[in-house]
Design an enzyme around this catalytic site. Structure first.
Site, PDB file in Angstrom:
ATOM      1  N   ARG A 136       0.853  -1.190   0.000  1.00 29.77           N
ATOM      2  CA  ARG A 136       0.000   0.000   0.000  1.00 29.77           C
ATOM      3  C   ARG A 136       0.879   1.226   0.000  1.00 29.77           C
ATOM      4  O   ARG A 136       1.830   1.314   0.767  1.00 29.77           O
ATOM      5  CB  ARG A 136      -0.786   0.052   1.321  1.00 29.77           C
ATOM      6  CG  ARG A 136      -2.145  -0.414   1.242  1.00 29.77           C
ATOM      7  CD  ARG A 136      -3.024  -0.235   2.407  1.00 29.77           C
ATOM      8  NE  ARG A 136      -2.735   0.588   3.552  1.00 29.77           N
ATOM      9  CZ  ARG A 136      -3.665   1.105   4.322  1.00 29.77           C
ATOM     10  NH1 ARG A 136      -4.938   0.935   4.035  1.00 29.77           N
ATOM     11  NH2 ARG A 136      -3.364   1.793   5.391  1.00 29.77           N
ATOM     12  N   THR A 140      -1.348   7.459  -0.188  1.00 35.25           N
ATOM     13  CA  THR A 140      -2.661   7.333  -0.837  1.00 35.25           C
ATOM     14  C   THR A 140      -3.421   6.077  -0.414  1.00 35.25           C
ATOM     15  O   THR A 140      -4.622   5.961  -0.667  1.00 35.25           O
ATOM     16  CB  THR A 140      -2.493   7.262  -2.371  1.00 35.25           C
ATOM     17  OG1 THR A 140      -1.737   6.056  -2.664  1.00 35.25           O
ATOM     18  CG2 THR A 140      -1.755   8.473  -2.910  1.00 35.25           C
ATOM     19  N   ASP A 234       0.053  -1.273  12.542  1.00 38.91           N
ATOM     20  CA  ASP A 234       0.626  -1.888  11.340  1.00 38.91           C
ATOM     21  C   ASP A 234       1.060  -3.311  11.673  1.00 38.91           C
ATOM     22  O   ASP A 234       2.048  -3.519  12.392  1.00 38.91           O
ATOM     23  CB  ASP A 234       1.817  -1.056  10.844  1.00 38.91           C
ATOM     24  CG  ASP A 234       2.296  -1.523   9.487  1.00 38.91           C
ATOM     25  OD1 ASP A 234       2.573  -2.733   9.354  1.00 38.91           O
ATOM     26  OD2 ASP A 234       2.394  -0.694   8.562  1.00 38.91           O
ATOM     27  N   ASP A 237       4.737  -4.337  10.652  1.00 39.90           N
ATOM     28  CA  ASP A 237       5.761  -3.729  11.518  1.00 39.90           C
ATOM     29  C   ASP A 237       5.800  -4.437  12.875  1.00 39.90           C
ATOM     30  O   ASP A 237       6.872  -4.743  13.399  1.00 39.90           O
ATOM     31  CB  ASP A 237       5.475  -2.240  11.747  1.00 39.90           C
ATOM     32  CG  ASP A 237       5.825  -1.398  10.531  1.00 39.90           C
ATOM     33  OD1 ASP A 237       6.363  -1.961   9.550  1.00 39.90           O
ATOM     34  OD2 ASP A 237       5.535  -0.188  10.558  1.00 39.90           O
TER      35      ASP A 237
END
Ligand code: PRP
Ligand code: URA
Length: 242
Positions: A136, A140, A234, A237
């Site tokens: 991703r 955006t 995330d 992560d």
């Protein structure tokens, strides 16, 4: 305030009276026939509470994510076709059983989806696993396809598509287009997912009505950066680098 799409429910063992059970936020419900949400058991809610907590360290994040992933894989396997198989037990009696029909493979959406591969391998020894690298864009939130490497005979297999986070649905949609482009019929794709946004999952399920989704939880929605809320941050992560 908790929006209507994120109901609070009493959760706990069935021998306890409702008044004695703690309440917790459970998954939102969507009306799509092809979306299956794991039962909102005390165990699942407790595991999700561990991985959602911003103070949970990486080792625990991995451990508890793996436990949910195992539940997803076990449930996902229930959605694959089976045929009758009668066997004889050591005491000479017949048991009317079942066996899986057809070949399967896993396909992970890299990077976070790779975290689900071990859970699949733990249940399906030596399963073939393809990879699709989709990232991703951080500004955006639009997905970009970088790479795919899939089993040559994937069109003849049932595909368990793996990605823990389903936000806008852009990445999963792109992955399904790749699979369909390789000849995989939509109804042989099973998408396994930990946390989904209601808007993403509803439009995805409508766009691909014959594909099935198994998810652990449908959350409240998306924030202004298209992160799932309340979510867990995330996933990639937290599983790999933080
Ligand atoms: C995350 C996640 C999904 C995607 C979901 O991956 O693992 O693939 O975002 O968002 P979407 O539904 O809006 O497309 P990301 O691209 O951040 O890469 P990562 O796996 O390396 O963390
Ligand atoms: N990817 C993640 O890892 N988390 C989100 O909330 C959205 C996309």
């Amino acid at each position: 305030p908790t929006p209507a799409s994120a109901p609070t429910q009493c959760v706990g063992p069935s021998f306890r009276a409702v008044a004695d059970k703690p309440s917790a936020t459970v998954s939102a419900v969507v009306s799509s026939d092809n979306v299956y949400v794991l039962p909102q058991t005390p165990q699942l809610i407790a595991l999700l509470s561990m991985i959602r907590n911003k103070d949970t360290e990486r080792a625990d994040f991995i451990f508890y994510s793996n436990r949910i992933i195992r539940l997803l894989v076990e449930e996902g396997l229930n959605h694959l076709p089976v045929i009758e198989k009668n066997i004889t037990t050591p005491v000479g009696r017949t048991y009317n059983g079942l066996m899986f029909q057809g070949k399967i493979c896993g396909v992970s959406i890299m990077r976070a989806g790779e975290a689900m591969e071990q859970g699949l391998r733990d249940c399906c020894r030596s399963v073939r696993i393809g990879k699709i690298l989709i990232q991703r864009d951080e500004d955006t939130a639009l997905p970009k396809l970088f790479y795919d490497k899939l089993p040559e005979d994937i069109a003849n297999r049932w595909v368990l598509l793996l990605d823990p986070m389903f936000a806008t649905g852009g990445s999963a949609t792109m992955a399904v287009e790749v699979l369909k482009g390789r000849g995989v019929p939509e109804d042989r794709i099973l998408f396994l997912n930990l946390i989904a946004s209601p808007e993403g999952i509803t439009s995805f399920a409508a766009k691909f009505p014959r594909l099935k989704v198994v998810t652990a939880f449908i959350d409240e929605g998306l924030d202004e950066k298209n992160y799932i809320v309340p979510g867990l941050g995330d996933f990639g992560d937290r599983f790999y680098t933080i």
